[in-house]
Structure formats: C-alpha cells, structure tokens
Design a protein around this motif. Sequence first.
Motif, PDB file in Angstrom:
ATOM      1  N   LEU A   1       0.731  -1.372  -0.222  1.00  0.00           N
ATOM      2  CA  LEU A   1       0.071   0.095  -0.130  1.00  0.00           C
ATOM      3  C   LEU A   1       0.733   1.136  -0.130  1.00  0.00           C
ATOM      4  O   LEU A   1       0.570   2.017  -0.697  1.00  0.00           O
ATOM      5  N   PRO A   2       1.683   1.356   0.902  1.00  0.00           N
ATOM      6  CA  PRO A   2       2.517   2.652   0.851  1.00  0.00           C
ATOM      7  C   PRO A   2       3.222   2.993  -0.440  1.00  0.00           C
ATOM      8  O   PRO A   2       3.577   4.219  -0.707  1.00  0.00           O
ATOM      9  N   LEU A   3       3.767   1.939  -1.476  1.00  0.00           N
ATOM     10  CA  LEU A   3       4.172   2.000  -2.600  1.00  0.00           C
ATOM     11  C   LEU A   3       3.203   2.268  -3.844  1.00  0.00           C
ATOM     12  O   LEU A   3       3.655   2.801  -4.952  1.00  0.00           O
ATOM     13  N   VAL A   4       1.858   1.927  -3.678  1.00  0.00           N
ATOM     14  CA  VAL A   4       1.059   2.180  -4.514  1.00  0.00           C
ATOM     15  C   VAL A   4       0.201   3.331  -4.438  1.00  0.00           C
ATOM     16  O   VAL A   4      -0.851   3.687  -5.348  1.00  0.00           O
ATOM     17  N   ILE A   5       0.326   4.071  -3.256  1.00  0.00           N
ATOM     18  CA  ILE A   5      -0.698   5.071  -2.896  1.00  0.00           C
ATOM     19  C   ILE A   5      -0.632   6.308  -3.671  1.00  0.00           C
ATOM     20  O   ILE A   5      -1.623   6.877  -4.014  1.00  0.00           O
ATOM     21  N   THR A   6       0.676   6.491  -4.445  1.00  0.00           N
ATOM     22  CA  THR A   6       0.752   7.575  -5.485  1.00  0.00           C
ATOM     23  C   THR A   6      -0.122   7.098  -6.462  1.00  0.00           C
ATOM     24  O   THR A   6      -0.773   7.974  -6.941  1.00  0.00           O
ATOM     25  N   GLN A   7      -0.234   5.975  -7.081  1.00  0.00           N
ATOM     26  CA  GLN A   7      -1.039   5.628  -8.259  1.00  0.00           C
ATOM     27  C   GLN A   7      -2.325   5.854  -7.940  1.00  0.00           C
ATOM     28  O   GLN A   7      -3.062   6.206  -8.921  1.00  0.00           O
ATOM     29  N   ILE A   8      -2.574   5.394  -6.780  1.00  0.00           N
ATOM     30  CA  ILE A   8      -4.201   5.711  -6.236  1.00  0.00           C
ATOM     31  C   ILE A   8      -4.481   6.809  -6.324  1.00  0.00           C
ATOM     32  O   ILE A   8      -5.605   7.215  -6.854  1.00  0.00           O
ATOM     33  N   ILE A   9      -3.706   7.967  -5.786  1.00  0.00           N
ATOM     34  CA  ILE A   9      -4.191   9.292  -5.608  1.00  0.00           C
ATOM     35  C   ILE A   9      -4.409   9.816  -6.863  1.00  0.00           C
ATOM     36  O   ILE A   9      -5.366  10.383  -7.402  1.00  0.00           O
ATOM     37  N   VAL A  10      -3.170   9.592  -7.762  1.00  0.00           N
ATOM     38  CA  VAL A  10      -3.332  10.086  -9.146  1.00  0.00           C
ATOM     39  C   VAL A  10      -4.447   9.342 -10.092  1.00  0.00           C
ATOM     40  O   VAL A  10      -5.296  10.155 -10.773  1.00  0.00           O
ATOM     41  N   GLY A  11      -4.741   8.236  -9.808  1.00  0.00           N
ATOM     42  CA  GLY A  11      -5.827   7.402 -10.810  1.00  0.00           C
ATOM     43  C   GLY A  11      -6.983   8.138 -10.353  1.00  0.00           C
ATOM     44  O   GLY A  11      -7.968   8.377 -11.315  1.00  0.00           O
ATOM     45  N   THR A  12      -7.390   8.122  -9.045  1.00  0.00           N
ATOM     46  CA  THR A  12      -8.701   8.876  -8.722  1.00  0.00           C
ATOM     47  C   THR A  12      -8.868  10.049  -9.154  1.00  0.00           C
ATOM     48  O   THR A  12      -9.924  10.523  -9.781  1.00  0.00           O
ATOM     49  N   LEU A  13      -8.037  10.883  -9.253  1.00  0.00           N
ATOM     50  CA  LEU A  13      -8.028  12.330  -9.780  1.00  0.00           C
ATOM     51  C   LEU A  13      -8.223  12.222 -11.141  1.00  0.00           C
ATOM     52  O   LEU A  13      -8.801  13.031 -11.796  1.00  0.00           O
ATOM     53  N   LEU A  14      -7.586  11.260 -11.919  1.00  0.00           N
ATOM     54  CA  LEU A  14      -7.651  11.175 -13.226  1.00  0.00           C
ATOM     55  C   LEU A  14      -9.010  10.564 -13.866  1.00  0.00           C
ATOM     56  O   LEU A  14      -9.539  10.906 -14.893  1.00  0.00           O
ATOM     57  N   ILE A  15      -9.800   9.924 -12.835  1.00  0.00           N
ATOM     58  CA  ILE A  15     -10.996   9.249 -13.126  1.00  0.00           C
ATOM     59  C   ILE A  15     -12.221  10.495 -12.959  1.00  0.00           C
ATOM     60  O   ILE A  15     -13.032  10.341 -13.894  1.00  0.00           O
ATOM     61  N   PHE A  16     -11.699  11.483 -12.274  1.00  0.00           N
ATOM     62  CA  PHE A  16     -12.773  12.453 -12.112  1.00  0.00           C
ATOM     63  C   PHE A  16     -13.580  13.209 -13.553  1.00  0.00           C
ATOM     64  O   PHE A  16     -14.559  13.031 -13.692  1.00  0.00           O
ATOM     65  N   PRO A  17     -12.433  13.619 -14.343  1.00  0.00           N
ATOM     66  CA  PRO A  17     -13.112  14.275 -15.409  1.00  0.00           C
ATOM     67  C   PRO A  17     -13.958  13.241 -16.517  1.00  0.00           C
ATOM     68  O   PRO A  17     -14.776  13.623 -17.051  1.00  0.00           O
ATOM     69  N   HIS A  18     -13.465  11.881 -16.479  1.00  0.00           N
ATOM     70  CA  HIS A  18     -13.995  10.792 -17.154  1.00  0.00           C
ATOM     71  C   HIS A  18     -15.405  10.672 -16.686  1.00  0.00           C
ATOM     72  O   HIS A  18     -16.461  10.651 -17.169  1.00  0.00           O
ATOM     73  N   ALA A  19     -15.429  10.586 -15.197  1.00  0.00           N
ATOM     74  CA  ALA A  19     -16.763  10.422 -14.401  1.00  0.00           C
ATOM     75  C   ALA A  19     -17.816  11.594 -14.852  1.00  0.00           C
ATOM     76  O   ALA A  19     -18.924  11.510 -15.062  1.00  0.00           O
ATOM     77  N   ILE A  20     -17.367  12.894 -14.825  1.00  0.00           N
ATOM     78  CA  ILE A  20     -18.155  14.138 -14.968  1.00  0.00           C
ATOM     79  C   ILE A  20     -18.611  14.050 -16.501  1.00  0.00           C
ATOM     80  O   ILE A  20     -19.970  14.168 -16.814  1.00  0.00           O
ATOM     81  N   MET A  21     -17.842  13.703 -17.458  1.00  0.00           N
ATOM     82  CA  MET A  21     -18.217  13.837 -18.822  1.00  0.00           C
ATOM     83  C   MET A  21     -19.230  12.797 -18.973  1.00  0.00           C
ATOM     84  O   MET A  21     -20.010  12.815 -19.881  1.00  0.00           O
ATOM     85  N   HIS A  22     -18.948  11.390 -18.481  1.00  0.00           N
ATOM     86  CA  HIS A  22     -19.842  10.373 -18.767  1.00  0.00           C
ATOM     87  C   HIS A  22     -21.141  10.492 -18.021  1.00  0.00           C
ATOM     88  O   HIS A  22     -22.386  10.063 -18.501  1.00  0.00           O
ATOM     89  N   GLU A  23     -21.239  11.173 -16.828  1.00  0.00           N
ATOM     90  CA  GLU A  23     -22.643  11.560 -16.111  1.00  0.00           C
ATOM     91  C   GLU A  23     -23.328  12.420 -17.046  1.00  0.00           C
ATOM     92  O   GLU A  23     -24.567  12.179 -17.211  1.00  0.00           O
ATOM     93  N   ALA A  24     -22.616  13.336 -17.633  1.00  0.00           N
ATOM     94  CA  ALA A  24     -23.220  14.580 -18.496  1.00  0.00           C
ATOM     95  C   ALA A  24     -23.720  13.841 -19.556  1.00  0.00           C
ATOM     96  O   ALA A  24     -24.771  14.156 -20.353  1.00  0.00           O
TER      97      ALA A  24
END
Length: 282
Positions: free
Chosen positions: A192-215
Amino acid sequence: MNNLSKLSPFNSLNLRQKTIVIITLTTLLLVLIFISSLNIDTSTITTDFALRQRPPSLEHLFGTDWLGRDMFIRTVKGLGLSIMIGAIASILSSLIAMVMAFFSSLNKYADSFMSWLIDLFASMPHLLLLILISICLGKGAIGVIIGVAFTHWLSLARVLRVEIKEINTSEYVNLARKFGKNNFWVAKEHILPLVITQIIVGTLLIFPHAIMHEASITFLGFGLSPHEPAIGVILSESMKYLAMGSWWLALFPGLALLIVVLLFDVIGEQVEKLLDPTKAQK
C-alpha cells in the motif's frame, strides 16, 4: 519583454513550487464553484416569461432560457451537482480497483480470474454498459454514480495489478513472508505505501471521465432526472431551441463543463508531477 518575464514571481519559482501553486489555484476555483452551487436554492430558480430567451447581458451573464430562468445560476448549480457525482463515483471506482488489484495478488488463480474479469469488462462498449447499469438501478443520482464507478475501475486496476505483481516478487516481500508475515500484513506495510501515489493520481484522473460520462448519459436521457439542474439536462433541453438562434443555451453550459473537466485533468497531472520523486525536487 523578456526581462519582465524573468522578473515575474511565478517564473522565479522552481518546478515543485509552480506545481503547488497550480494545484492550489485550480482546487480553490473548483471548491468555489461547488460551494457556490450549494448556496443556490433550487426554489430561487424561478420562471419569468417576460425574460424568456434573453441573450447574454450584464444582468444575465449566460442569458435566460425559454422559461425566463437565469442560465448562469442553473449552470453553476449543475456544475456543483456534476462535481459531487464525479467525486463520489471516482472514489468508489478507485476502491473497486484497489480491491480487485489486491485480490489478484493472493495467488495465481485469483490473478487469472482478475485478468479474465478485466478483459470481460474491457470488451463491453463503455457507454452502453454505463447506461444499462444506470437503467437497472432506476437511473437518478444513485444509478449514475454506481454505473460510472463500475465502468471506470479498469485502467487503475491494470496499473495497480502490475505494480503489485512487481512488488510481490521483490526480496523484502519474500523475506517478510519467510518471517511468517501474512498477506494482509505485507499488503498494509509494503504494498500500500508503494502504490498510494498511483491510487491518488488514478482517482483524480477518473474525475473528468466520470463528469463527462454523467453528463453524456443524462444528455441522452438515461441519467439524472429532467427535474435536476444538471448540465446534461440543460444541454439536452437547449437542443430544441438552437434552431431559433438561442445559441447561449448550449454554448455557456458546455464551455463551463469543459473548463471544469480540464481543471480536474490539470490537477491530476500536477499531482502526478508533484508525487514523482524524479521530478518533485527540481
């Protein structure tokens, strides 16, 4: 001119400081939009047929719609709703990706099952699957959130699966297991300590896709209720009036949604740059 640019306070900052400034400013803007939307009471968005389909002016920045409602207020309210749905959906999606990736690290059978499941979801048309999930759950906010969450975990799960497989083959993990440490301890202390960066960045990059698909699915009529002040609803309704010359009904809400999506994309890229040890200290 060049001398002035060199004297600019922003240009005097190093890459890490510039990254922090950009993240702070974009985050503040998004928070301001969200808080502003919360302060707007839907009952205040009243109809006034005397003001119907007015073009943009100082009094109504985004003009008014066919019922005389202020489009600026409706747009801000819709953006706040999109941000909220995108936030919840992206967090849920990341949690699903984490569970799937850590499950795949249990043994080779779990990894084979996860590989099959990822290929199965990837083979389905993305938007169609989202619409089907939303319809099965009765549409509305809950249906859209769950639909977006269950269709956006693939990319992050792939990244985490590869990272976890690489970490599991490392010497310190093998040594920990030889000392009797179980999979949960290894996952908590080493993986977990080694992949936390990928999790944070991945979550942020999902944001725009989630918003666009919701719309998108709301625009098509499979998402939020037409009574909700959502951007997809606003754009869908505006299509009926574009031929009458009411261009502002689609232009400003569409541009506002695009700007919000780009802001989230900028935050994701800058956070990735900040958390990257090869770039953070420049």
